[in-house]
Scaffold this motif. Structure first.
Motif, PDB file in Angstrom:
ATOM      1  N   GLY A  36      45.408  20.201 -14.385  1.00 49.50           N
ATOM      2  CA  GLY A  36      44.256  20.484 -15.230  1.00 49.50           C
ATOM      3  C   GLY A  36      43.031  20.741 -14.386  1.00 49.50           C
ATOM      4  O   GLY A  36      42.964  20.342 -13.218  1.00 49.50           O
ATOM      5  N   GLU A  37      42.041  21.429 -14.959  1.00 50.44           N
ATOM      6  CA  GLU A  37      40.798  21.750 -14.259  1.00 50.44           C
ATOM      7  C   GLU A  37      39.648  21.698 -15.253  1.00 50.44           C
ATOM      8  O   GLU A  37      39.767  22.183 -16.385  1.00 50.44           O
ATOM      9  N   TRP A  38      38.530  21.080 -14.809  1.00 51.95           N
ATOM     10  CA  TRP A  38      37.361  20.931 -15.667  1.00 51.95           C
ATOM     11  C   TRP A  38      36.115  21.249 -14.859  1.00 51.95           C
ATOM     12  O   TRP A  38      36.032  20.950 -13.666  1.00 51.95           O
ATOM     13  N   THR A  39      35.112  21.851 -15.522  1.00 52.16           N
ATOM     14  CA  THR A  39      33.841  22.181 -14.894  1.00 52.16           C
ATOM     15  C   THR A  39      32.719  21.490 -15.653  1.00 52.16           C
ATOM     16  O   THR A  39      32.636  21.570 -16.878  1.00 52.16           O
ATOM     17  N   ARG A  85      39.671  19.055 -10.251  1.00 49.55           N
ATOM     18  CA  ARG A  85      41.038  19.573 -10.404  1.00 49.55           C
ATOM     19  C   ARG A  85      42.023  18.429 -10.231  1.00 49.55           C
ATOM     20  O   ARG A  85      41.924  17.653  -9.270  1.00 49.55           O
ATOM     21  N   ASP A 123      29.853  11.256 -17.862  1.00 56.60           N
ATOM     22  CA  ASP A 123      30.680  12.276 -18.496  1.00 56.60           C
ATOM     23  C   ASP A 123      32.141  11.983 -18.191  1.00 56.60           C
ATOM     24  O   ASP A 123      32.470  11.367 -17.169  1.00 56.60           O
ATOM     25  N   TRP A 148      36.254  13.467 -18.136  1.00 58.53           N
ATOM     26  CA  TRP A 148      37.274  14.510 -18.181  1.00 58.53           C
ATOM     27  C   TRP A 148      38.616  13.860 -17.901  1.00 58.53           C
ATOM     28  O   TRP A 148      38.683  12.721 -17.439  1.00 58.53           O
ATOM     29  N   GLN A 196      43.172  13.728 -18.721  1.00 54.43           N
ATOM     30  CA  GLN A 196      44.311  13.987 -19.596  1.00 54.43           C
ATOM     31  C   GLN A 196      44.862  12.674 -20.136  1.00 54.43           C
ATOM     32  O   GLN A 196      44.934  11.669 -19.423  1.00 54.43           O
ATOM     33  N   ASP A 228      44.381  17.373 -22.740  1.00 61.86           N
ATOM     34  CA  ASP A 228      43.007  17.153 -22.301  1.00 61.86           C
ATOM     35  C   ASP A 228      42.374  16.016 -23.093  1.00 61.86           C
ATOM     36  O   ASP A 228      42.521  15.925 -24.322  1.00 61.86           O
ATOM     37  N   THR A 247      39.484  14.297 -24.832  1.00 62.33           N
ATOM     38  CA  THR A 247      38.242  14.714 -25.487  1.00 62.33           C
ATOM     39  C   THR A 247      37.390  13.478 -25.758  1.00 62.33           C
ATOM     40  O   THR A 247      37.563  12.789 -26.755  1.00 62.33           O
TER      41      THR A 247
END
Length: 318
Positions: free
Chosen positions: A150-153, A161, A222, A224, A226, A231, A233
């Motif tokens: 997975g990857e989040w910005t 990553r 914040d 992020w 899995q 993902d 949330t």
């Protein structure tokens, strides 16, 4: 190491000796663009800090096995100040095995991490980092990075990553996951943003990033990650320091446990420090900066289910 070598081609070996890009095809750091490689080396990079961190952890077993690599580049007129540090943490025991700082000339891409002395880097297609190696006499350690989970910005352009990974320690192979973090800070931004990488077996992988005011004991993070391969949330969590201890070399307190709540105050769980690596920074004031790595464990309740978690917490204070 007594195992088949990574599939290095002659071209890849040359790339390892020179430089490398990011863990997957490289994302440009905040404040840059694909045109930056064409700018003069003495461009608009002065005073910027680029961080790149890799954290390996196992997903099975009763005790944590964590290997963090922390790398940074700070630009200045006339050059780039670089550093890289590596630790091996087994159970509650830390073993620092790499700590180097060095200078390089001005660069058109100062965010790119570089090999140095006993630190080697393996690069695959599209400038992807597929391996980090350390060797010093009989001591050998290799982190092998593979498929992307997975990857989040984040809102500041920071990139997280999550990858499948394996650690080779002498002739032992240890499977797990790795977190690859890319962050950048401008001259007027504070780089003191804490982050944590928490796991609960193969069910939960959670990344937190946040900051608190210097005189505050609460920070909003914040989130992020899995949960059950989907993902996660969860917009944010609040961590309040439940207990602190004095760190005399810096003449300030460091946290040893936190209460975790949602943004509206609903309880989620707790985290406790089981082992720490802390050092004081340089400064002229009575209070010195703190740079800490904590091994943490605890419990978090998500969607009505309680998850035992463990992992790594990076804490810095000016």
């Amino acid at each position: 190491m007594n195992r088949p070598p990574l599939p290095w081609s002659p071209v890849a070996a040359v790339v390892v000796a020179l430089a490398l890009g990011c863990g997957t095809p490289e994302a440009q750091p905040p404040g840059s663009s694909s045109a930056d490689d064409d700018r003069p080396a003495e461009g608009n990079f002065h005073g910027r800090i680029y961080e790149r961190s890799f954290v390996f952890t196992t997903l099975t077993g009763d005790s944590a096995f964590v290997v963090p690599w922390l790398m940074s580049a700070r630009t200045r007129p006339g050059g780039v100040d670089r550093s890289a540090r590596g630790w091996l943490a087994r159970g509650d025991t830390w073993e620092p095995f790499y700590d180097e700082g060095w200078e390089t000339p001005p660069s058109r891409a100062p965010w790119r991490i570089l090999p140095h002395r006993n630190l080697r880097l393996v690069v695959g297609e599209a400038d992807a980092v597929v391996g980090i190696l350390f060797a010093e006499g009989p001591r050998e350690l290799e982190l092998e990075l593979s498929s992307l989970r997975g990857e989040w910005t984040g809102g500041r352009g920071q990139v997280f990553r999550l990858l499948d990974a394996a650690l080779y320690l002498s002739d032992q192979r240890i499977g797990g996951v790795a977190l690859d973090i890319s962050r950048a800070f401008g001259p007027d931004e504070s780089p003191h943003r804490d982050w944590a990488f928490l796991t609960s077996g193969d069910s939960l992988q959670m990344i937190l990033e946040g900051t608190a005011a210097p005189d505050a004991d609460t920070a909003v993070f914040d989130v992020w990650g899995q949960l059950e391969s989907r993902d996660l949330t969860w917009p944010e969590l609040t961590l309040q320091q439940a207990e602190v201890r004095a760190f005399q070399p810096a003449r300030q307190d460091v946290p040893v446990s936190w209460k975790v709540t949602t943004a509206d105050g609903a309880p989620v769980g707790d985290l406790q420090v089981s082992a720490a690596q802390i050092r004081a920074g340089d400064g002229s004031g009575p209070v010195l900066p703190v740079d800490a790595l904590f091994l943490v464990s605890g419990t978090l309740t998500i969607n009505g289910r309680e998850y035992p978690v463990r992992g790594l917490f990076r804490h810095t204070r000016p």
